[in-house]
Design an enzyme around this catalytic site. Structure first.
Site, PDB file in Angstrom:
ATOM      1  N   GLU A  23       1.843  -0.395  -4.995  1.00  0.00           N
ATOM      2  CA  GLU A  23       0.838   0.616  -5.256  1.00  0.00           C
ATOM      3  C   GLU A  23       1.584   1.952  -5.194  1.00  0.00           C
ATOM      4  OE1 GLU A  23      -3.304   2.583  -3.644  1.00  0.00           O
ATOM      5  OE2 GLU A  23      -1.660   2.114  -2.298  1.00  0.00           O
ATOM      6  N   ASP A  83       0.835  -1.198   0.000  1.00  0.00           N
ATOM      7  CA  ASP A  83       0.000   0.000   0.000  1.00  0.00           C
ATOM      8  C   ASP A  83       0.874   1.255   0.000  1.00  0.00           C
ATOM      9  OD1 ASP A  83      -2.729   1.162   0.371  1.00  0.00           O
ATOM     10  OD2 ASP A  83      -1.860   1.876   2.252  1.00  0.00           O
TER      11      ASP A  83
END
Length: 581
Positions: A297, A235
């Site tokens: 990401e 993330d």
């Protein structure tokens, strides 16, 4: 205005003159399952509720994994299921090495892993290393400790500015709205330091200048690798390290480029020290074998910067956000595809392709607009202009076929194989995205794309669960889109996805080449050849004519098409709102 969306996949006859081709990408023969994989994102709280509490769980995922194997995907990516107060749907982690009770137990996780391996599905899990929950034991210890202590050094605490320290240390803004700093109090109630949170105030950022933070996440990686996961989706992978001195920033809070503020200068993103972190993580994964992967990401621009994350000693993949944001603009799509393949080929990495995820309006809704649609990160409310869902689903089917013909890896978001739109009529008191609360409702946030899945049309809560109401309400349209109804229909959105994935695997398109078919790259259509397969997308009012070949699949099975004579060549003409089969 775009009124026609037609896509077809055609294997040209060997005698066919396909016209001029511009080669962009050679076929990929490098080892690695991830280079061509189709990975299905499971958002656990909205996938399947087996215990009846209104929230999806790990047992529900295990129950329905056979449907994903039948769909034809290669792997599953699980959004966070760790212990969490759920202030940001699990992206506020309080314990990285345990399962939150709303999802089950570590035993449930192990059962799910065993079932996925039985079905031939790999599992990758979300890792959230930029920030944790304010309920994490390390942050609670930091709050109890004085300024300058080792406990506070796990996070980014700073003194405030101004005569009494009452102003934030700098002007950085949260992605969810408002300042990126929150002030804490001493045990006696007196004002104390400020801590940084690029997201919600309940999500303090770790201090990655501290070796103790590195050691903690190395422990977390090994914990899940030992339980058999095939890797991690990292993330906000570009955000961990901040520029020395935390300089002020006048650009966008998300670090994207804006006039006068190029994204590569954002002090909270893309810092050079990140690469050493991921080199070390890559070495850890390699100890478990060559099939464990890291996917970043990393929302960075321009595209060549994306290649910095996926060099041979760092990440295996990075999400392709420029493709996600390219929409249905054929010029922009061609540019993004070309730039992606060229930039990633230069470092020996595969590209990835994606149309929807848990952070954006579903593409069946986004593509239902002929004009301006919703802003990134914002949902659609009942007072907003509404998309034409029939048009959006038709375009979504076509865009999915076009994407899944591209070489490289692809990510699917749960429910897109059903053509689900966003939920619009969500009562304010049920909204849970922190963006909605932090902006006083000015931005609706992402709840609309996180509505639970409809499994069986005639069952309670559409088969999602048989107890409490689902945590978010179903739109009225979802009953007709339930999986069991679509599974019984050869012309459904689900049937199309199954056929696409079957052809993709059978023709090895994920490992294929890409050449632009120049005769069909116009202002309203786009065509490419992958190996011997021609893929065409038409966005025009008018029919599109093309050389005949064996038509494998079309995005609109009920659309009209007919063969015409044109000299010595047979041509297929597709009428408005039709696609070849």
């Amino acid at each position: 205005m775009l009124s026609l969306m037609s896509v077809e996949t055609v294997t040209p006859d060997t005698s066919l003159n396909a016209g001029p081709l511009t080669l962009i990408h050679e076929a990929d023969n490098a080892p690695g399952w991830w280079r061509s994989a189709v990975i299905y994102q499971v958002y656990p709280r909205s996938f399947r509720d087996l215990n009846g509490d209104g929230v999806g769980d790990l047992a529900g995922i295990t129950e329905e994994l056979p449907h994903l194997a039948d769909l034809g995907v290669d792997a599953v990516w699980l959004s966070p299921f760790y212990r969490s107060p759920q202030r940001d749907a699990g992206y506020d982690v309080s314990d990285y090495c345990d399962v939150d009770p709303i999802f089950g137990t570590l035993g449930d996780f192990d059962v799910m892993m065993a079932e996925s391996h039985r079905l031939g599905l790999r599992v990758i899990v979300d890792l959230v290393p930029n920030h944790c929950s304010d309920q994490h034991a390390a942050f609670q210890a930091a709050l109890a400790a004085p300024a300058g202590s080792p406990e506070r050094d796990m996070f980014i605490f700073r003194d405030g500015t101004g005569p009494d320290g009452s102003e934030p240390p700098n002007n950085w803004q949260s992605h969810f709205g408002g300042p990126a700093w929150t002030r804490v109090a001493r045990p006696d109630g007196q004002p104390d330091q400020w801590y940084l949170h690029l997201f919600d105030s309940s999500q303090p950022d770790f201090n990655w200048d501290n070796p103790a933070v590195h050691a903690e996440f190395e422990r977390v990686l090994r914990f899940w690798l030992d339980r058999g996961v095939s890797g991690f989706r990292v993330d906000v992978a570009h955000a961990l390290v901040k520029a020395p001195g935390l300089p002020a920033w006048g650009g966008r809070a998300d670090g994207g480029s804006s006039e006068g503020f190029p994204g590569h200068e954002a002090p909270m993103f893309g810092q050079p020290a990140l690469h050493d972190i991921y080199r070390n993580w890559r070495r850890i994964l390699d100890q478990y074998g060559p099939d464990r992967i890291l996917c970043a990401e990393a929302n960075v621009d321009p595209l060549p910067r994306l290649a910095n994350w996926v060099r041979p000693d760092q990440m295996h993949q990075a999400f392709n956000f420029p493709y996600l944001h390219a929409g249905l603009d054929v010029y922009r799509l061609r540019g993004v595809i070309t730039d992606s393949l060229e930039a990633l080929d230069a470092v020996g990495a595969p590209s990835t392709w994606v149309l929807s995820n848990h952070d954006v309006v579903r593409h069946a809704s986004r593509f239902g607009y002929n004009g301006q649609g919703p802003r990134d990160g914002d949902g659609i409310g009942p007072a907003d202009p509404q998309p034409d869902i029939a048009l959006g689903r038709r375009r979504a089917a076509a865009a999915s076929l076009f994407m899944l013909g591209l070489p490289g890896a692809a990510y699917l978001y749960q429910g897109e194989e059903l053509g689900l739109p966003d939920g619009v009529d969500i009562p304010e008191h049920l909204r849970q995205d922190p963006t909605f609360a932090r902006t006083g409702g000015e931005r609706l946030g992402r709840d609309g794309c996180r509505i639970p899945l409809p499994w069986r049309a005639a069952e309670t809560h559409l088969g999602f669960g048989h107890g409490r109401d689902p945590w978010l309400p179903f739109p009225s349209s979802f009953a007709a889109l339930a999986r069991d109804l679509q599974a019984a229909s050869p012309s459904s959105h689900l049937a199309l996805y199954r056929d696409i994935l079957r052809l993709r695997r059978g023709l090895n398109l994920g490992r294929g080449s890409l050449s632009w078919a120049e005769d069909w790259c116009t202002g309203s259509s786009l065509g490419y050849v992958n190996g011997t397969t021609l893929v065409l997308m038409n966005l025009n009012h008018d029919p599109l004519e093309m050389p005949a070949g064996h038509v494998l699949l079309r995005s609109d099975p009920s659309g009209a098409g007919r063969f015409l004579a044109s000299g010595e060549t047979a041509w297929l003409q597709l009428g408005p709102d039709a696609a070849a089969d």
